[in-house]
Design an enzyme around this catalytic site. Structure first.
Site, PDB file in Angstrom:
ATOM      1  N   ARG A 252      34.760  25.824  67.895  1.00 26.03           N
ATOM      2  CA  ARG A 252      34.701  26.845  68.941  1.00 26.03           C
ATOM      3  C   ARG A 252      33.877  28.016  68.419  1.00 26.03           C
ATOM      4  NH1 ARG A 252      40.472  27.329  72.062  1.00 26.03           N
ATOM      5  NH2 ARG A 252      40.956  25.101  72.101  1.00 26.03           N
TER       6      ARG A 252
ATOM      7  N   ARG B 117      46.091  21.528  82.746  1.00 23.89           N
ATOM      8  CA  ARG B 117      44.732  21.983  83.055  1.00 23.89           C
ATOM      9  C   ARG B 117      43.718  21.153  82.260  1.00 23.89           C
ATOM     10  NH1 ARG B 117      46.872  25.335  79.014  1.00 23.89           N
ATOM     11  NH2 ARG B 117      45.699  25.157  77.084  1.00 23.89           N
TER      12      ARG B 117
ATOM     13  N   GLU C  28      54.826  20.867  74.494  1.00 26.28           N
ATOM     14  CA  GLU C  28      54.628  21.330  75.868  1.00 26.28           C
ATOM     15  C   GLU C  28      53.529  20.587  76.601  1.00 26.28           C
ATOM     16  OE1 GLU C  28      52.283  25.379  75.801  1.00 26.28           O
ATOM     17  OE2 GLU C  28      53.902  25.487  74.357  1.00 26.28           O
TER      18      GLU C  28
ATOM     19  N   GLY D 227      53.368  30.997  72.616  1.00 28.26           N
ATOM     20  CA  GLY D 227      52.197  31.190  71.764  1.00 28.26           C
ATOM     21  C   GLY D 227      52.544  31.669  70.370  1.00 28.26           C
TER      22      GLY D 227
HETATM   23  C1  MV4 Z   1      57.414  25.195  65.562  1.00 29.98           C
HETATM   24  C2  MV4 Z   1      56.877  24.952  64.287  1.00 29.98           C
HETATM   25  C3  MV4 Z   1      57.695  24.337  63.369  1.00 29.98           C
HETATM   26  N1  MV4 Z   1      58.970  23.995  63.703  1.00 29.98           N
HETATM   27  N2  MV4 Z   1      58.680  24.824  65.845  1.00 29.98           N
HETATM   28  C4  MV4 Z   1      53.800  27.777  67.244  1.00 29.98           C
HETATM   29  C5  MV4 Z   1      53.450  28.077  68.661  1.00 29.98           C
HETATM   30  C6  MV4 Z   1      54.600  27.660  69.474  1.00 29.98           C
HETATM   31  N3  MV4 Z   1      54.229  27.205  70.780  1.00 29.98           N
HETATM   32  C7  MV4 Z   1      55.287  26.617  68.666  1.00 29.98           C
HETATM   33  N4  MV4 Z   1      54.818  26.807  67.308  1.00 29.98           N
HETATM   34  C8  MV4 Z   1      55.435  26.185  66.279  1.00 29.98           C
HETATM   35  N5  MV4 Z   1      56.704  25.781  66.521  1.00 29.98           N
HETATM   36  C9  MV4 Z   1      59.421  24.231  64.927  1.00 29.98           C
HETATM   37  N6  MV4 Z   1      60.677  23.883  65.220  1.00 29.98           N
HETATM   38  C10 MV4 Z   1      55.574  25.341  64.031  1.00 29.98           C
HETATM   39  C11 MV4 Z   1      54.843  25.967  65.020  1.00 29.98           C
HETATM   40  C12 MV4 Z   1      53.506  26.325  64.662  1.00 29.98           C
HETATM   41  C13 MV4 Z   1      52.386  25.777  65.312  1.00 29.98           C
HETATM   42  C14 MV4 Z   1      52.489  24.856  66.352  1.00 29.98           C
HETATM   43  C15 MV4 Z   1      51.361  24.333  66.949  1.00 29.98           C
HETATM   44  C16 MV4 Z   1      50.098  24.728  66.523  1.00 29.98           C
HETATM   45  C17 MV4 Z   1      49.971  25.640  65.529  1.00 29.98           C
HETATM   46  C18 MV4 Z   1      51.108  26.175  64.907  1.00 29.98           C
HETATM   47  C19 MV4 Z   1      50.944  27.095  63.882  1.00 29.98           C
HETATM   48  C20 MV4 Z   1      52.036  27.615  63.263  1.00 29.98           C
HETATM   49  C21 MV4 Z   1      53.322  27.259  63.666  1.00 29.98           C
END
Ligand code: MV4
Length: 446
Positions: free
Chosen positions: A339, A293, A289, A165
């Site tokens: 939402r 659900r 991921e 998260g």
């Molecule tokens: C990242 C990314 C950029 N580059 N990984 C945020 C939650 C986590 N599950 C993974 N996330 C991110 N991983 C890499 N290599 C940017 C995010 C990210 C993000 C991802 C999905 C939805 C919203 C987000 C908000 C900020 C950063």
């Protein structure tokens, strides 16, 4: 063998949503409720209801034994877990099966596989599924981190192996930043997750979060229902979702859909599920991921495909073959969801529980509201602050935006703070209107 009785192991709007699907299918419903929820709409709407414990989730909606006893006592054939709570708990799915109750969702084994992110990464890399380039394992020292970063190229992101998260993430734009970020991230991970392990990925600048809804039956048939654009979020909490995405054309959709189905097949995933992707400026996409659900934002997909996803979940769990074919799926028009949270946008989106004095709901053409709230409803501090969803449909994106502005103008909730006023501003924003959005849009919005 369609079910006679389904127990809904959830509360709030999603419990109401599942009860509605059951009622339309002629299936009897059993609600469960905590001491704090005895007067809730899901209790009123269900055919029967069982108290499963005190207000604290841990003692009620997360209490596997109490929920299984409620199902046995009422003779439920199946349990629908909704989202959150026990929905992605492999032990709960197994407890259902062990007690001869069908779990409406994927198998316990695929839930476990979906939850093990580093194992999933290895398997999917082997299948040629694009994942974010990074360290193939935990990075044990900042020297090693610097070597890997030099190979990947900066910027890079450090993530806590035990995290999720977005907690415990740190970005480094050069070697100096990486050395200091490494010790900070590792210390934070130890404190926050009891596990100091860190891994490294290439940092994707200003990505979009796009996900694919899939359905798979127990006979190896899979379809995808197109994408949802979920980039409008704040601190990893989605606030606005839409389908389709302004970034995705037919060709790109087919590519994402094919990849999502390949992922589902690789873990033997059945029932409804979502594959999440990060998409960069050049439309490179990377698997993030699996959400094992039904999701909060499923209605936008329902409105553009005409498929009732909860209805399909129940049919699949009952052992029916998917009757919908991929070529039957055509995205018609545009749907958007806001939402509605009981949070205060002027106070960092902090929860704002309290009693609702009065509500005026929007209505008219193209409006759907999924909610459990009503006049005099008490928003308690015990559960998630989502109190409803305003979903609109129109023939294209500009028309959907226009309709959402009209609906937000009609919507009035008195007595508590909500996100409604904040959305009125978002929907006036030029970049939002042109679809120039990414996961950092709200942080930078003026
Ligand atoms: C990242 C990314 C950029 N580059 N990984 C945020 C939650 C986590 N599950 C993974 N996330 C991110 N991983 C890499 N290599 C940017 C995010 C990210 C993000 C991802 C999905 C939805 C919203 C987000 C908000 C900020 C950063």
């Amino acid at each position: 063998m369609i079910f006679k009785t389904i127990l809904i192991a959830n509360r709030g709007e999603i419990a109401v949503r599942v009860i509605r699907a059951c009622r339309e299918m002629g299936i009897k419903t059993i609600a469960v409720f905590s001491d704090a929820d005895k007067d809730c709409l899901h209790v009123k709407y269900a055919d029967d209801a069982v108290n499963i414990g005190p207000a604290l989730s841990r003692k009620s909606y997360l209490n596997i034994d109490n929920i299984i006893s409620a199902a046995k006592k009422t003779g439920a054939d199946a349990i629908h877990p909704g989202y959150g709570f026990l929905s992605e708990n492999a032990n709960f799915a197994k407890a259902c099966i062990d007690n001869n109750i069908i779990f409406i969702g994927p198998s316990a084994q695929s839930i476990a596989k979906a939850g093990d992110k580093s194992a999933a990464r290895q398997t999917l890399m082997g299948l040629g599924i694009p994942i974010i380039p990074g360290s193939d394992d935990i990075v044990s020292s900042s020297d090693l981190a610097c070597d890997i970063a030099a190979r990947l190229g900066y910027p890079v992101i450090l993530k806590a192996a035990g995290g999720g998260g977005g907690r415990g993430m740190r970005i480094a734009r050069n070697k100096e930043e990486l050395v200091s970020a490494f010790s900070i991230a590792s210390g934070e991970a130890r404190v926050a997750f009891g596990n100091p392990d860190i891994y490294l990925e290439k940092y994707i600048e200003k990505p979009r979060h796009i996900e694919i809804q899939i359905l798979g039956d127990n006979f190896g048939n899979y379809i995808h229902l197109g994408e949802r654009e979920c980039s409008i979020q704040m601190r990893y909490q989605k606030l606005i979702e839409e389908s389709p995405s302004s970034l995705v054309d037919e060709t790109f959709r087919a590519k994402l859909g094919k990849t999502a189905i390949k992922i589902a097949k690789s873990i033997g995933y059945t029932n409804a599920g979502t594959m999440e992707f990060l998409v960069d400026k050049n439309k490179n996409f990377y698997f993030m991921e699996v959400n094992a659900r039904i999701q909060v934002e499923h209605p936008v997909t329902e409105l553009v495909t005409g498929v009732d996803i909860v209805h399909q979940q129940i049919l699949i769990a009952a052992g029916e073959k998917l009757k919908i074919k991929q070529e039957d799926i055509r995205l018609n028009g545009w749907a958007m969801e806001c939402r509605i949270n009981a949070t205060d946008p002027n106070d960092n989106f902090m929860p704002s529980p309290g009693q609702i004095e009065s509500i005026i709901f929007p209505g008219g053409p193209g409006i759907r509201i999924d909610t459990h709230i009503h006049d005099k409803y008490m928003v308690t501090p015990f559960y998630d602050s989502l109190i409803g969803k305003l979903i609109v449909w129109a023939q294209d994106r500009p028309a959907a935006i226009n309709r959402m502005r009209r609906a937000l103008a009609e919507f009035e909730i008195k007595g508590i703070e909500t996100t409604i006023g904040f959305y009125r501003k978002v929907f006036e924003n030029d970049n939002f209107q042109t679809g120039d959005i990414d996961t950092h849009f709200l942080e930078n919005m003026k």
